[in-house]
Design an enzyme around this catalytic site. Sequence first.
Site, PDB file in Angstrom:
ATOM      1  N   MET A  54      -6.301   1.605  -5.447  1.00 48.08           N
ATOM      2  CA  MET A  54      -5.400   0.591  -4.878  1.00 48.08           C
ATOM      3  C   MET A  54      -6.185  -0.691  -4.597  1.00 48.08           C
ATOM      4  O   MET A  54      -5.742  -1.551  -3.840  1.00 48.08           O
ATOM      5  CB  MET A  54      -4.731   1.116  -3.609  1.00 48.08           C
ATOM      6  CG  MET A  54      -3.838   2.333  -3.898  1.00 48.08           C
ATOM      7  SD  MET A  54      -2.460   2.553  -2.770  1.00 48.08           S
ATOM      8  CE  MET A  54      -3.314   2.821  -1.236  1.00 48.08           C
ATOM      9  N   GLY A  55      -7.372  -0.798  -5.170  1.00 47.91           N
ATOM     10  CA  GLY A  55      -8.154  -2.029  -5.010  1.00 47.91           C
ATOM     11  C   GLY A  55      -8.910  -2.077  -3.698  1.00 47.91           C
ATOM     12  O   GLY A  55      -9.130  -1.049  -3.053  1.00 47.91           O
ATOM     13  N   ASN A  56      -9.354  -3.287  -3.330  1.00 45.03           N
ATOM     14  CA  ASN A  56     -10.244  -3.477  -2.176  1.00 45.03           C
ATOM     15  C   ASN A  56     -11.451  -2.537  -2.337  1.00 45.03           C
ATOM     16  O   ASN A  56     -11.782  -1.753  -1.462  1.00 45.03           O
ATOM     17  CB  ASN A  56      -9.506  -3.238  -0.846  1.00 45.03           C
ATOM     18  CG  ASN A  56     -10.330  -3.721   0.338  1.00 45.03           C
ATOM     19  OD1 ASN A  56     -10.605  -2.997   1.269  1.00 45.03           O
ATOM     20  ND2 ASN A  56     -10.768  -4.964   0.281  1.00 45.03           N
ATOM     21  N   LEU A  57     -12.077  -2.679  -3.479  1.00 45.30           N
ATOM     22  CA  LEU A  57     -13.080  -1.704  -3.915  1.00 45.30           C
ATOM     23  C   LEU A  57     -14.348  -1.755  -3.063  1.00 45.30           C
ATOM     24  O   LEU A  57     -14.827  -2.839  -2.723  1.00 45.30           O
ATOM     25  CB  LEU A  57     -13.424  -1.968  -5.381  1.00 45.30           C
ATOM     26  CG  LEU A  57     -12.221  -1.946  -6.327  1.00 45.30           C
ATOM     27  CD1 LEU A  57     -12.670  -2.226  -7.757  1.00 45.30           C
ATOM     28  CD2 LEU A  57     -11.462  -0.630  -6.248  1.00 45.30           C
ATOM     29  N   HIS A  80     -15.581   3.611  -4.389  1.00 40.00           N
ATOM     30  CA  HIS A  80     -14.857   3.445  -5.660  1.00 40.00           C
ATOM     31  C   HIS A  80     -15.841   3.289  -6.827  1.00 40.00           C
ATOM     32  O   HIS A  80     -15.621   3.811  -7.913  1.00 40.00           O
ATOM     33  CB  HIS A  80     -13.982   2.192  -5.613  1.00 40.00           C
ATOM     34  CG  HIS A  80     -12.843   2.254  -4.663  1.00 40.00           C
ATOM     35  ND1 HIS A  80     -12.790   1.495  -3.515  1.00 40.00           N
ATOM     36  CD2 HIS A  80     -11.693   2.972  -4.692  1.00 40.00           C
ATOM     37  CE1 HIS A  80     -11.665   1.740  -2.877  1.00 40.00           C
ATOM     38  NE2 HIS A  80     -10.979   2.635  -3.556  1.00 40.00           N
ATOM     39  N   GLY A 121     -11.714  10.572  -5.534  1.00 35.68           N
ATOM     40  CA  GLY A 121     -12.682  10.800  -4.465  1.00 35.68           C
ATOM     41  C   GLY A 121     -12.302  12.003  -3.613  1.00 35.68           C
ATOM     42  O   GLY A 121     -11.123  12.253  -3.364  1.00 35.68           O
ATOM     43  N   ASP A 154     -10.123  11.757  -0.108  1.00 40.39           N
ATOM     44  CA  ASP A 154      -8.687  12.070  -0.108  1.00 40.39           C
ATOM     45  C   ASP A 154      -8.526  13.469  -0.696  1.00 40.39           C
ATOM     46  O   ASP A 154      -7.999  13.645  -1.803  1.00 40.39           O
ATOM     47  CB  ASP A 154      -7.936  11.020  -0.933  1.00 40.39           C
ATOM     48  CG  ASP A 154      -8.076   9.638  -0.325  1.00 40.39           C
ATOM     49  OD1 ASP A 154      -7.631   9.438   0.802  1.00 40.39           O
ATOM     50  OD2 ASP A 154      -8.680   8.761  -0.979  1.00 40.39           O
ATOM     51  N   MET A 174     -16.576   6.022   3.715  1.00 42.00           N
ATOM     52  CA  MET A 174     -16.145   4.685   3.274  1.00 42.00           C
ATOM     53  C   MET A 174     -14.648   4.702   2.990  1.00 42.00           C
ATOM     54  O   MET A 174     -14.123   5.638   2.400  1.00 42.00           O
ATOM     55  CB  MET A 174     -16.898   4.277   2.024  1.00 42.00           C
ATOM     56  CG  MET A 174     -18.336   3.971   2.317  1.00 42.00           C
ATOM     57  SD  MET A 174     -19.153   3.283   0.867  1.00 42.00           S
ATOM     58  CE  MET A 174     -20.800   3.122   1.532  1.00 42.00           C
ATOM     59  N   SER A 192     -11.131   1.712   2.572  1.00 41.95           N
ATOM     60  CA  SER A 192     -10.618   0.340   2.677  1.00 41.95           C
ATOM     61  C   SER A 192     -10.080   0.076   4.084  1.00 41.95           C
ATOM     62  O   SER A 192     -10.113  -1.050   4.558  1.00 41.95           O
ATOM     63  CB  SER A 192      -9.505   0.114   1.659  1.00 41.95           C
ATOM     64  OG  SER A 192     -10.033   0.310   0.366  1.00 41.95           O
TER      65      SER A 192
HETATM   66  O1  PAF Z   1      -6.400   7.153  -3.699  1.00 47.10           O
HETATM   67  C1  PAF Z   1      -5.761   6.114  -3.929  1.00 47.10           C
HETATM   68  O2  PAF Z   1      -6.287   5.016  -3.882  1.00 47.10           O
HETATM   69  C2  PAF Z   1      -4.287   6.203  -4.263  1.00 47.10           C
HETATM   70  O3  PAF Z   1      -3.657   7.211  -3.548  1.00 47.10           O
HETATM   71  C3  PAF Z   1      -4.015   6.353  -5.775  1.00 47.10           C
HETATM   72  C4  PAF Z   1      -4.596   7.651  -6.325  1.00 47.10           C
HETATM   73  C5  PAF Z   1      -4.619   5.173  -6.529  1.00 47.10           C
HETATM   74  C6  PAF Z   1      -2.511   6.378  -6.041  1.00 47.10           C
HETATM   75  O4  PAF Z   1      -1.903   5.203  -5.601  1.00 47.10           O
END
Ligand code: PAF
Length: 284
Positions: A30-33, A37, A150, A153, A187, A189
């Site tokens: 979802m960005g904000n790497l 990431h 990762g 999650d 880590m 976001s």
């Molecule tokens: O883990 C995440 O950043 C999000 O849940 C994902 C897998 C990109 C789905 O939106």
Amino acid sequence: METLTTTAALRERVRAQRAQGKRIAFVPTMGNLHAGHLQLVRHAKTMAECVVVSIFVNPMQFGPNEDFASYPRTRDADKAVLQDEAADLLFMPDVQEIYAGGDVGRVTRVEVPGFEGDLCGQFRPGFFTGIATVVTGLFNRVQPDCAVFGEKDYQQLVMIKRMVRDLCMPIEVHGVATMREADGLAMSSRNGYLDTAQRARAVRLYQVLCEVKAGLEAGRRYVDVLEQQAMGHLAAAGFNPDYVSIREQDSLKVPNPQATQLIVLAAARLGTTRLIDNVKISIA
Ligand code: PAF
């Protein structure tokens, strides 16, 4: 690195890579790497010759009172770091591209049984269905050989593995260990939401999980007691804990007494910021 915003353009570029005999690895984000990431991208590079990264803040996985609007969007910085990591393709679709016509409420959904209503699913209704749905749509667009997620999650990772198995998707799913700050905080976001005092306290989440691990390793088998004590320690440190739960590592089932591969998972709020973390445990 080429940035693509449409499924048609993405498919064409992926097809061209495949025609050269390259394997495709996919890292959905979802960005904000952050460094966590980038670790996923590096892992992907060891798995395939072409790495596709997506950045899409998925509205379907946010509840009505959650942080979809304020979720950090740092497109230019993200592009720059992915360029440095030598990712091959970056897919940055908008909501219309992912959800036909932009009507998130009316699209087909994918629900993996057992996740809504359990652990994070209990506190974030629709969250896991939102993830399973968007990841299915992204998988269908990219059609990768493998995908990298990762372990922070962890419930998401287990759910995606199950979805891939149940729907016979021809994709290998890889989990990568959580990257931590120097003090141990996982880590995320969302760490950026913490003020200085909260940031100093946030590491307690990881410490409490490590204490549960130490308890289990020392032979304490009263799972409920360990969970309750951990909830108390988090509350004492200023958290508002949603849950601390010890589960079997592969299935996320409540452990039977013979289970040796366990994981302790937790979610807790510091102010309005919800943090999650987990620690794996192997007992003899
Ligand atoms: O883990 C995440 O950043 C999000 O849940 C994902 C897998 C990109 C789905 O939106």
